[in-house]
Scaffold this active site. Sequence first.
Site, mmCIF file in Angstrom:
data_model
loop_
_atom_site.group_PDB
_atom_site.id
_atom_site.type_symbol
_atom_site.label_atom_id
_atom_site.label_comp_id
_atom_site.label_asym_id
_atom_site.label_seq_id
_atom_site.Cartn_x
_atom_site.Cartn_y
_atom_site.Cartn_z
ATOM 1 N N ASP A 192 -1.332 -8.469 -5.978
ATOM 2 C CA ASP A 192 -1.726 -7.279 -5.327
ATOM 3 C C ASP A 192 -2.009 -6.066 -6.222
ATOM 4 O O ASP A 192 -1.344 -5.795 -7.251
ATOM 5 C CB ASP A 192 -0.759 -6.640 -4.477
ATOM 6 C CG ASP A 192 -1.253 -5.972 -3.289
ATOM 7 O OD1 ASP A 192 -2.444 -5.943 -3.124
ATOM 8 O OD2 ASP A 192 -0.257 -5.432 -2.400
ATOM 9 N N LYS A 201 -13.504 -5.320 4.872
ATOM 10 C CA LYS A 201 -12.813 -6.277 3.795
ATOM 11 C C LYS A 201 -13.619 -7.498 3.478
ATOM 12 O O LYS A 201 -14.552 -7.711 4.229
ATOM 13 C CB LYS A 201 -11.462 -6.897 4.239
ATOM 14 C CG LYS A 201 -11.317 -7.623 5.318
ATOM 15 C CD LYS A 201 -10.008 -7.931 5.841
ATOM 16 C CE LYS A 201 -9.826 -8.866 6.927
ATOM 17 N NZ LYS A 201 -8.694 -9.550 6.995
ATOM 18 N N HIS A 238 -8.117 -1.775 -1.986
ATOM 19 C CA HIS A 238 -6.859 -2.684 -2.113
ATOM 20 C C HIS A 238 -7.372 -4.143 -2.294
ATOM 21 O O HIS A 238 -8.212 -4.422 -1.828
ATOM 22 C CB HIS A 238 -6.147 -2.985 -0.466
ATOM 23 C CG HIS A 238 -5.756 -1.666 0.274
ATOM 24 N ND1 HIS A 238 -4.638 -1.284 0.540
ATOM 25 C CD2 HIS A 238 -6.736 -0.426 0.607
ATOM 26 C CE1 HIS A 238 -4.719 -0.145 1.404
ATOM 27 N NE2 HIS A 238 -5.912 0.323 1.303
ATOM 28 N N CYS A 280 0.835 -1.126 0.036
ATOM 29 C CA CYS A 280 0.042 0.059 0.101
ATOM 30 C C CYS A 280 0.905 1.372 -0.014
ATOM 31 O O CYS A 280 0.728 2.224 -0.871
ATOM 32 C CB CYS A 280 -0.986 0.126 1.546
ATOM 33 S SG CYS A 280 -1.390 -1.458 1.668
ATOM 34 N N GLN A 319 2.307 -11.233 -3.590
ATOM 35 C CA GLN A 319 0.951 -11.393 -3.894
ATOM 36 C C GLN A 319 0.641 -10.768 -5.121
ATOM 37 O O GLN A 319 1.315 -10.078 -5.691
ATOM 38 C CB GLN A 319 0.353 -10.325 -2.844
ATOM 39 C CG GLN A 319 0.145 -10.833 -1.306
ATOM 40 C CD GLN A 319 -0.507 -9.706 -0.571
ATOM 41 O OE1 GLN A 319 -0.556 -8.624 -0.647
ATOM 42 N NE2 GLN A 319 -0.973 -10.562 0.620
ATOM 43 N N ARG A 358 7.114 -10.448 6.572
ATOM 44 C CA ARG A 358 6.113 -10.150 7.629
ATOM 45 C C ARG A 358 6.746 -11.279 8.774
ATOM 46 O O ARG A 358 7.143 -12.391 8.367
ATOM 47 C CB ARG A 358 4.761 -10.605 7.496
ATOM 48 C CG ARG A 358 4.091 -9.558 6.562
ATOM 49 C CD ARG A 358 2.547 -9.817 6.658
ATOM 50 N NE ARG A 358 1.930 -9.274 5.485
ATOM 51 C CZ ARG A 358 0.671 -9.159 4.899
ATOM 52 N NH1 ARG A 358 -0.037 -10.250 5.464
ATOM 53 N NH2 ARG A 358 0.209 -8.394 3.991
ATOM 54 N N HIS A 408 -3.607 -1.892 -6.058
ATOM 55 C CA HIS A 408 -4.423 -0.771 -5.156
ATOM 56 C C HIS A 408 -4.963 0.057 -6.457
ATOM 57 O O HIS A 408 -4.697 0.566 -7.582
ATOM 58 C CB HIS A 408 -3.433 0.225 -4.704
ATOM 59 C CG HIS A 408 -3.076 -0.535 -3.473
ATOM 60 N ND1 HIS A 408 -1.974 -1.494 -3.578
ATOM 61 C CD2 HIS A 408 -3.320 -0.605 -2.083
ATOM 62 C CE1 HIS A 408 -1.657 -2.099 -2.681
ATOM 63 N NE2 HIS A 408 -2.459 -1.639 -1.455
HETATM 64 ZN ZN LIG Z 1 -2.826 -2.351 0.293
#
Ligand SMILES: [Zn+2]
Length: 638
Positions: A383, A464, A510, A334, A381, A363, A385
């Site tokens: 991923d 979410k 996200h 993010c 990921q 992480r 945005h």
């Molecule tokens: Zn994010």
Amino acid sequence: MPEATTIHVRFPDGREETFTTATLARDALDRFNPGAVGSVLAALWNGVPVDLAFRLPSDGSLAPITFEDRVGRDILQHSSAHLVAKGLVETIPDARPTHGPPTDDGFYYDFDVRPLVPADLDAVRAAMDRSVREKDRFVRREITRAEAQALFSKNPHKLRYISDIPEGELVSVYDTGSFTDLCRGPHVPSTEWLQGVHILGFSAIAPEDPTAPALQRVRGVGFPTRAQLDQYLKMRAEAEARDHRVLGTKLELFTFVDEAPGFPIWLPNGMVVVHELERFVREHLEAAGYQEIRTPLLFAQSVYETSGHWEHYREDMFLSEVEGRTFGWKPMNCPGSMLIFRSRARSYRELPMRLAEFAPLHRFEASGTLHGLTRVREFVQDDAHIFVTEEQAEPEIRTLLDWIERAFSTFRLEWSCELSTRPAKFLGEKEVWDKAEATLERVLKASGVKYRVSPGEGGFYAPKIDIHIRDSLGRPWQTGTIQLDYQMPLRFGLAYQGPDGQLHTPVVVHRTILGTWERFFGVLLEHVAGRLPPWLAPLQVRVLPVTDRHSAAAHGLVEELKARRLRAEASSTEESLSKRVRNAEIERVPYVVVLGDKEVAEGSVALRVRGSKENRPLSRPEFIAYVHDRVTKREFDP
Ligand SMILES: [Zn+2]
Ligand SMILES: [Zn+2]
């Protein structure tokens, strides 16, 4: 006894009924749904789990708890732990039970006792069977602290737990036949509910105090019926046979070393699969108007202070000192995306702006929780945005659900959603959260997908939708997530110029769909038992010349396949043909073709599709077209 007064009890369907005080939860639930009573093992009173023998004290809400509910499952596991303790104390009277909580996949109970031997467990099992036959009830008693201290005077562990209970509070214990345990409860009504209890094993456990002797941990799992247990044991054996960690080594996909615990090492075969997964996702991203970015793995502390991660997520991050400044390894993409949006003035014409990023994330996971590829410290990921105006959020999320359906049906995985709402610790205004939650729920309702609501389980910055898949053994896994975030754009001071010439704050979606490559790959491997669909298989075709005479033709065919971008190789002829066919089966190669005199003379092949014993004669062009078609359409075969 105080005089009985009328109380109003609300049930889950909104119905309200009147009872008198001290009515048993069981009797009230019986009136709510008489047919279901046999499957109800406890009750939820004003949101707190209680025994069925709990006496309703006042107005309130009451709901049934069954084994299908997470909390019901835990209650049955913990009741099973009591049954194990009962059996163990009957077998070894000076054993001192410590604690026995439910876990993700069953329960355990730790005992302060001499080292156990297998014969002990046989005796424990016999004692447990006896108790189940006798249908011992779980009876709750509330006693004073002094009484509890007297009752557990020989057990220093329980005395320590008692001293942790706030002064003045009553201490509750549960009797099961002749066995008594200190316990908050609740429990199933009787051991009749524990017919499917099974001890999985035992091991020595280091105690918290290093000078104390090791504890003995007995692990097990419980089900209400024997049939459910049998079903579970069958599935467990099947799951062990397809453990992705074993398959990963056998198929040379990935490995781990002690020097980097939780950090996957991808081998060449595994990278082929990862690249195919990325290609699959990138094709979609391109068609759906995404742009790909790459932002740093490390950011200074101040970036995370802005994003809120420093306050809410720091314990889960890896940190590094560089030239006297603290940097954090990004746990999510993010912040980088926010900085890109903020890097210059933005107009409403640029929205929705969809930024995808496949960067490695880090992480901190405690070493005890690491598990193959499904729980790691470094991962990537799929991923993205998506920066939108408030009005664009809903249609944008709706299109995501279409992609989810297409993505998971490609892998023959069933999926469903879970809507997680505002947690206790959250950023921003309650009203804004309500609005975001309502938007997500509207999308779910309109789409007709299966979903359930998890109150309080949202992230700290946004509610979410979590995506859950179910594998071929029926096991649930969480993969992707969609979050509708009003907070982070505000914290980063993001703005775009609207058609009105004014500056507005965008909203951010996200979203990750497959989740992490690592976890998804681990789950997929188990789902297909290592038989990856041809488009993902590291090697798609192996050509087996019968003898050396046929090797040149075999290599020729491999070149033709490679020219069509298929992954093929020819085997040597040192081993017997049947051995080579068997090896290909073990290595899960989807297509094996045999070339002998007849095939070379005719320009044909004998095709064996993985899992079939049949040899199918095809001309070479037919064969190449067939494999090419399966692979490009990303079909399973069979
Ligand atoms: Zn994010
Ligand atoms: Zn207990």
